[in-house]
Motif scaffolding. Sequence first.
Motif, PDB file in Angstrom:
ATOM      1  N   VAL A  46     -38.559  17.694  16.985  1.00  0.00           N
ATOM      2  CA  VAL A  46     -38.870  16.281  17.186  1.00  0.00           C
ATOM      3  C   VAL A  46     -37.752  15.632  17.997  1.00  0.00           C
ATOM      4  N   ILE A  47     -38.128  14.708  18.870  1.00  0.00           N
ATOM      5  CA  ILE A  47     -37.123  13.948  19.604  1.00  0.00           C
ATOM      6  C   ILE A  47     -37.242  12.481  19.201  1.00  0.00           C
ATOM      7  N   ILE A  48     -36.125  11.916  18.789  1.00  0.00           N
ATOM      8  CA  ILE A  48     -36.125  10.501  18.443  1.00  0.00           C
ATOM      9  C   ILE A  48     -35.427   9.733  19.562  1.00  0.00           C
ATOM     10  N   ILE A  49     -36.141   8.821  20.161  1.00  0.00           N
ATOM     11  CA  ILE A  49     -35.600   8.027  21.255  1.00  0.00           C
ATOM     12  C   ILE A  49     -35.189   6.691  20.657  1.00  0.00           C
ATOM     13  N   GLU A  50     -33.868   6.448  20.642  1.00  0.00           N
ATOM     14  CA  GLU A  50     -33.381   5.307  19.879  1.00  0.00           C
ATOM     15  C   GLU A  50     -33.167   4.047  20.702  1.00  0.00           C
TER      16      GLU A  50
ATOM     17  N   ILE B  70     -33.847  18.349  15.139  1.00  0.00           N
ATOM     18  CA  ILE B  70     -34.164  17.022  15.661  1.00  0.00           C
ATOM     19  C   ILE B  70     -33.128  16.616  16.701  1.00  0.00           C
ATOM     20  N   ALA B  71     -33.595  16.104  17.824  1.00  0.00           N
ATOM     21  CA  ALA B  71     -32.682  15.589  18.839  1.00  0.00           C
ATOM     22  C   ALA B  71     -32.821  14.076  18.857  1.00  0.00           C
ATOM     23  N   ILE B  72     -31.658  13.402  18.841  1.00  0.00           N
ATOM     24  CA  ILE B  72     -31.674  11.938  18.932  1.00  0.00           C
ATOM     25  C   ILE B  72     -31.081  11.564  20.271  1.00  0.00           C
ATOM     26  N   VAL B  73     -31.752  10.722  21.018  1.00  0.00           N
ATOM     27  CA  VAL B  73     -31.169  10.273  22.269  1.00  0.00           C
ATOM     28  C   VAL B  73     -30.969   8.767  22.200  1.00  0.00           C
TER      29      VAL B  73
ATOM     30  N   THR C  82     -28.803   6.066  24.635  1.00  0.00           N
ATOM     31  CA  THR C  82     -27.939   5.945  25.811  1.00  0.00           C
ATOM     32  C   THR C  82     -26.817   4.936  25.602  1.00  0.00           C
ATOM     33  N   ASN C  83     -26.877   4.216  24.506  1.00  0.00           N
ATOM     34  CA  ASN C  83     -25.800   3.289  24.198  1.00  0.00           C
ATOM     35  C   ASN C  83     -24.704   4.030  23.437  1.00  0.00           C
ATOM     36  N   LYS C  84     -23.646   4.397  24.150  1.00  0.00           N
ATOM     37  CA  LYS C  84     -22.613   5.279  23.584  1.00  0.00           C
ATOM     38  C   LYS C  84     -21.899   4.675  22.374  1.00  0.00           C
ATOM     39  N   ASN C  85     -21.911   3.356  22.265  1.00  0.00           N
ATOM     40  CA  ASN C  85     -21.140   2.714  21.204  1.00  0.00           C
ATOM     41  C   ASN C  85     -21.877   2.632  19.865  1.00  0.00           C
ATOM     42  N   THR C  86     -23.112   3.029  19.872  1.00  0.00           N
ATOM     43  CA  THR C  86     -23.870   2.926  18.630  1.00  0.00           C
ATOM     44  C   THR C  86     -23.591   4.132  17.744  1.00  0.00           C
ATOM     45  N   PRO C  87     -22.925   3.907  16.602  1.00  0.00           N
ATOM     46  CA  PRO C  87     -22.775   5.025  15.683  1.00  0.00           C
ATOM     47  C   PRO C  87     -24.144   5.313  15.067  1.00  0.00           C
ATOM     48  N   SER C  88     -24.508   6.556  15.024  1.00  0.00           N
ATOM     49  CA  SER C  88     -25.857   6.832  14.558  1.00  0.00           C
ATOM     50  C   SER C  88     -25.920   7.065  13.058  1.00  0.00           C
ATOM     51  N   ALA C  89     -26.358   6.026  12.379  1.00  0.00           N
ATOM     52  CA  ALA C  89     -26.598   6.141  10.943  1.00  0.00           C
ATOM     53  C   ALA C  89     -27.762   7.099  10.733  1.00  0.00           C
ATOM     54  N   LEU C  90     -28.596   7.144  11.756  1.00  0.00           N
ATOM     55  CA  LEU C  90     -29.769   7.996  11.711  1.00  0.00           C
ATOM     56  C   LEU C  90     -29.375   9.460  11.576  1.00  0.00           C
ATOM     57  N   LYS C  91     -28.303   9.830  12.300  1.00  0.00           N
ATOM     58  CA  LYS C  91     -27.881  11.225  12.273  1.00  0.00           C
ATOM     59  C   LYS C  91     -27.477  11.652  10.866  1.00  0.00           C
ATOM     60  N   SER C  92     -26.683  10.790  10.201  1.00  0.00           N
ATOM     61  CA  SER C  92     -26.257  11.193   8.857  1.00  0.00           C
ATOM     62  C   SER C  92     -27.424  11.216   7.883  1.00  0.00           C
ATOM     63  N   LEU C  93     -28.344  10.273   8.062  1.00  0.00           N
ATOM     64  CA  LEU C  93     -29.521  10.264   7.183  1.00  0.00           C
ATOM     65  C   LEU C  93     -30.289  11.570   7.334  1.00  0.00           C
ATOM     66  N   LEU C  94     -30.579  11.953   8.559  1.00  0.00           N
ATOM     67  CA  LEU C  94     -31.398  13.136   8.799  1.00  0.00           C
ATOM     68  C   LEU C  94     -30.663  14.423   8.421  1.00  0.00           C
TER      69      LEU C  94
ATOM     70  N   THR D 187     -45.607  23.385  25.809  1.00  0.00           N
ATOM     71  CA  THR D 187     -45.589  23.144  24.363  1.00  0.00           C
ATOM     72  C   THR D 187     -44.954  21.771  24.171  1.00  0.00           C
ATOM     73  N   PRO D 188     -45.768  20.742  24.033  1.00  0.00           N
ATOM     74  CA  PRO D 188     -45.215  19.389  23.931  1.00  0.00           C
ATOM     75  C   PRO D 188     -44.288  19.241  22.721  1.00  0.00           C
ATOM     76  N   ILE D 189     -43.262  18.425  22.890  1.00  0.00           N
ATOM     77  CA  ILE D 189     -42.375  18.114  21.761  1.00  0.00           C
ATOM     78  C   ILE D 189     -42.689  16.684  21.315  1.00  0.00           C
ATOM     79  N   PRO D 190     -42.985  16.500  20.020  1.00  0.00           N
ATOM     80  CA  PRO D 190     -43.311  15.151  19.550  1.00  0.00           C
ATOM     81  C   PRO D 190     -42.144  14.188  19.746  1.00  0.00           C
ATOM     82  N   THR D 191     -42.446  12.976  20.142  1.00  0.00           N
ATOM     83  CA  THR D 191     -41.404  11.968  20.326  1.00  0.00           C
ATOM     84  C   THR D 191     -41.676  10.761  19.429  1.00  0.00           C
TER      85      THR D 191
END
Lengths: 134, 207
Positions: free
Chosen positions: A64-68, A20-23, A25-37, A88-92
Motif C-alpha cells: 500500500v502507498i499512503i500519500i500524505e 507500506i510506503a508513505i510519501v 514531500t513536506n520534509k518537516n512533518t514528523p510522521s506520527a503515521l509511521k510509528s502508528l503503522l 500489478t497496481p499498488i493501492p493508494t
Amino acid sequence: MTRKLDDKSTTLNNMTQKQIAIVNTNKNTPSALKSLLSDLGYGVECYTQVSTLIEITKTHPTDVIIIESDIANDAGLNLVKTFNQLVTPIPTILLTDNGDLLSAVEAMKFGALNYIEKPIADSALAKIVHQACS
Amino acid sequence: MVALKMNESEPTIFIVDDDEAVRDSLMLLFQSVGMNARAFESGEAFLDQFSMDTPGCLVLDIRMPGMSGLELQNKLNAMHCILPIIFITGHGDIPMAVKAVQSGAIDFIQKPFRDQDLLDRINDAIRLDITHRQELTQTQQIKDKLATLTKREYEIIMLVVDGCANKVIASDLNLSQRTVELHRSHAMQKMGAKSLAHIIRMIVNIN
C-alpha cells in the motif's frame, strides 16, 4: 540507491509482513503515521521524493502507498494514476488535511482506494490500511 | 409525475431529485439539447418505474428524504444494474463522494455547476453505458452458443483454445484423431467461428 532501513529491518525478511510506503514531500512533518503503522506490525518506509518512491517500488514489493497531506494536489493525483496503471497496481490512500471535494472525486476516479481527511482516529485508519492490505 | 412513453432503446437520462425546481431545470436543460430525460421525485419512484433495459445514465441527488442517493446506488448494485450514476450534491461532503465512487459512481458533481460540464459528463456516461451493454450482449451470445455444445465438443474446444494440437487432444482423451477433428469442426460451426483465432478471441472475451 541505498535503502534506509530502520531498526525493524530484520522483520523485512518476514515475507508475510505487509509493506507500506508513505510519501510526504513536506520534509518537516514528523510522521506520527509511521510509528502508528510500525506499532501495528507493518513494514513502513517514508519517502520525501516521489521519484525515489517510484524507483523503489519497482524492485521492492509494496502493498500500500499512503500519500500524505500536502500533495493531495496534482502531484498526488498523478501518483495515484501512476501506481494504478502498473501491470500489478499498488493501492493508494490519500491522507490530507486540506482536502476538497473535487480532488477527492478526481483521486477516486483515478483509482485511489481511499481519500481521507485528517484528523482521523487511529483505529479507523488502522482498519482502512488493514483492508487495503488484504 | 406523468410517466412518458418512450422508446426503450433510446438512451435516457434519469433524474432522481426530491427538489422539484432542480428536476424542472434539469429536464429543461436536457430537452433543450434534444436528449430523452425522465424525472423522479424519489429513489422509490425510480425503482418502481425504470427498466434495466433502457440505456442511458442516472443523475442522482445524494441527500433526499426517504431513500438517499447512496442507498439507491446500493439497491441498483444489488440488482446488477449497470446504469452509470452521476451524483449531484449541494454540499461538499468528501466521505460521501469517496463512498459513491468506491461503489461505482462515475462522477460526483458539486452544485453550482456549469450546464456544459454536466452535459459533457452525461454524454461520456451514456457512451460508456452503450459500449458496456454491447459488450454484455456479445458475451451473452457467446455463452449461449457455448451452451449448445455437447460435453465432448466443449472439452475439445477448450483444449484447442489452450493451444493443444488435435493429435495431443486425441491421445489425452483416448479418441482417434478423426473423432477429434469431427467434434472440433462441429463445435466451430455451432460457435460460428471462422478460424482458430476467432474462437480464441470469443473465449478470451467471456473470461
